[in-house]
Design a protein around this motif. Sequence first.
Motif: not given
Lengths: 377, 607
Positions: B51-69, B72-76
């Motif tokens: 709202e103060r001028g930065i454009t990118i909205k956190a509509a979707a966030v990509r996370m990397r997850y190192a599973a116990p197995d 590595e997974y990509q979680i959106n």
Amino acid sequence: MADPGFGIYVHIPFCKHRCHYCDFNTYEGQDDLHASYADALVKEVRRWDGPTRSATSVFFGGGTPTLLPSHQLGLVLQAVRDRHGLSEDAEVTAEANPETVDEAYFTALLEAGFNRVSVGVQSLVPKVLVGLGRTHPPEVALRALDAAHRAGFDDVNADLIYGSPWEEDEDWVRSLEGVIDSGVAHVSAYALTVEEGTPLATLVRSGRTPGVDPDIQARRHDIASQLLGAAGFARYEISNWSRPGRASRHNVLYWSAGEYLGFGAGAHAHVEGERWWSTRLPRDFIAAVQADSSTTAGSERLDDDARAGEALMLGLRLRTGVDLDGFSKRFGASPLSKRTGTLDRLREVGLLELSGSRLRLSDRGTLLANEALCELL
Amino acid sequence: MDQAHQRAIAVIAHIDHGKSTLSDRLLQLTGTVSDRDMREQFLDRMDLERERGITIKAAAVRMRYAAPDGAEYQINLIDTPGHVDFGYEVSRSLAACDGVLLLVDAAQGIEAQTLTNLYLAVDAGLEIIPVLNKIDLPAAQPERYAQELASLIGCDPADIFRISAKTGEGVDELLEAIVSKVPPPKGDPDAPLRALVFDSVYDAYRGVIAYVRVVDGRLQRRQAIRLMVADFAADADEIGIMAPDAQVVESLETGEVGYVIAGIKEVALAKVGDTITSADRPAGKPLPGYREPKPMVFAGIYPIEGDDFPELRDALDKLKLNDAALVFEPESSTALGFGFRCGFLGLLHMEIVRERLEREFDLELIATAPSVGYEIELMGAQKQIVRNPTDMPDPSKIEAVYEPYVSVMVVTPSEFVGTVMQLCQERRGELKEMHYLSTERVEIRYHMPLGEIIFDFFDQLKSRTKGYASLDYEPVGMYPSNLVRVDLLLNQQPVDAFSTIVHRDKAYDYGKTMTERLRKLIPRQMFDVPIQAAIGSRVIARETVKAKRKDVLAKCYGGDITRKRKLLEQQKKGKKKMKQIGAVEVPQGAFIDALRVDADLDAGAKS
């Protein structure tokens, strides 16, 4: 329009108690100024170096002129006589508060040259007087009217206030009957107005006092017209009634857009199309006179059309209205022709009526005068 | 990343049930945001910064997850808008996911809107992971609400995750479950590109930023693309992901989530639900489920200062760039001057638009009472759409009137069932279904006219149930109703801004309330002014503003004519500012006041 004469107004800005509804230029607790104020008035009247002529009416208003000793009022009147002159049949009025006068006082006024007094009766009903914050009981007012008559005044006016929240119809009838019986020649009956900035306005706004009801006030005005009419008074202006020939010349002068000088704190003058007024505070006024400097605080000059509009606004308040032929002679044809549409409409809706060349407020229009008059400015 | 190691999820939760806090923990545990950079409600704050001028909205966030197995997974993590007006947008966000976390406060239980979204997710065939949050709270009743959730989704209470997003308790296990339970995307990497637009915002510098999930194929930077529904061609100037800050990437592979900037000038050309395909090798048909945004609630919006009309037009044009659902057309009213009839998705949408107009464009506005869109069947089978009550034809020409109905869902503690039913009945509701979520909580469904909801139904529901009931509704179509238009007449002249369409049984109450209100607001005139409420030519309520009897200055003080004249000049000026309705002079403020209290009036008329 016949020459309405020339007037002189003298203002006495002092009262023993200031009434809570009053927004006039008056002050209590300045007794120490009374004498120097009277001196200043005399000097102010005498040093006048502008245009003047013999006065056909002089009016001492207030405040409470009779708070000053009668000889001081007499000195001011003498100054008026010396500097400006009084016409032979001049009307010379002093306003009086019932508590400040007795027969001797009135006799002194008469001897000083006053020939008319206006007594602030307001009401003859105790609870109404209390509500209005008046400190005198009804008998004192009646006694004052009687004293004025006994002293030899033929022209006595009683000022009344109607339509206050403390008053019932029968109270108003009692007040009217009382002043009629006292033998006065003139009655001014004013609807109580809650003026901005007064203690009353604060009381009303906070709900501690009921406001005024315009419908009730309209009814009281009708009652006044009936009772006074039956007693031989005729209404000659919206708030003024008189026995035949006893209308106040000074009052009529204002409504005829006539010329007058004004002396004293906050006094207004109107000469040759210019209106001006003096400084409001008594102390400032005295100081200015003593320093031989001007007391004028402001002025205005209206253009021709605005003057004509103002003359209509004032003249229509008179029962006789405005003589359109005389009006055109005084202001030219254009102010009227410019207002033809408005005038026709106001007649159509029944606020104004035309009889011969006289334009006046209808009976209904009398109490709705603002509606009509504001359109004619 | 290969499809097998991708997961796309959304969190369905009621406001305050802990969605933001859970997002924080997920960002932290996956190392997407370092402990050092972590702030509370991280993603929400990014929105504020936007709202103060930065454009990118956190509509979707990509996370990397190192599973116990060891893999590595990509979680959106895809955001869902949180209000009843945006049900369709929620459905598109869900369409971009393969699973959802159903997050419920362990001290409160599930609320109506969450329930609606849960049903949407079930309908979309998504994997549901039920989660009770805030188990650390003393008031938490995990056993009780686990029972409720289990019976809702048909699982064992023991399978419901119990976490505290605040302390992090149970969140590790939840991450593992996301990987093990949510299926990977099923798209075809070799098929022509199909990417679902699930959110779309306008930025003054970059144009439209479309948030997409690639369902089939691959989206590459500088690729020539086509929006299939809008039939609009563009070039993908920039492609990126949020992790959580925007990062430019060369391509989005099948199953991946990100954003596209393609020099599009208004969101109407990249609407939520549209499909992006390749211009060179276009897909045969778009992804299913697209719906045109359909305005449901209409109101006239007027500038209080008539001079502001051009500014209002500009402001609406600008908002429209970022709001594909907003529709408007100019209209004029004898009472209010020139303004716009605007269409909104619902009441909240209307409030948002109005607030933005006032706040961002510094306009002072007045809105007419909201109404819905009616379908009028005229004699001779002609049809007409009415969005402004004044457009409703004379009753003699009308064969039938249809109004939009909604399916209303209320979730309430069982002690308020009677209260809720009474309220719904007062609003012409028809009970469709009652379902006990548990012994203490009930889901009630009503078939009800939307017009009955748009005034103060929600406020009434909240106040009558001490705030415990929650509400959701969705449109179910047009149904015939016995509706009439009530006009308000001032001295025989209709005042358009107050015409309204109501059920015949409620016409009298409305008429009576409005005539009484106007009697108090209309100043006295030189003549008696009748105020009437009428259906066609039949008067159903009447009040009179009695003629003014006295308006005169009593006296003149000491020859002060100037003051007298100024008072009258002021009165004259006041008169000039009046609106002329026939012969009646009305201060503009009177209409505004009458409209401002409309919600109260409606409550009075209906209860």
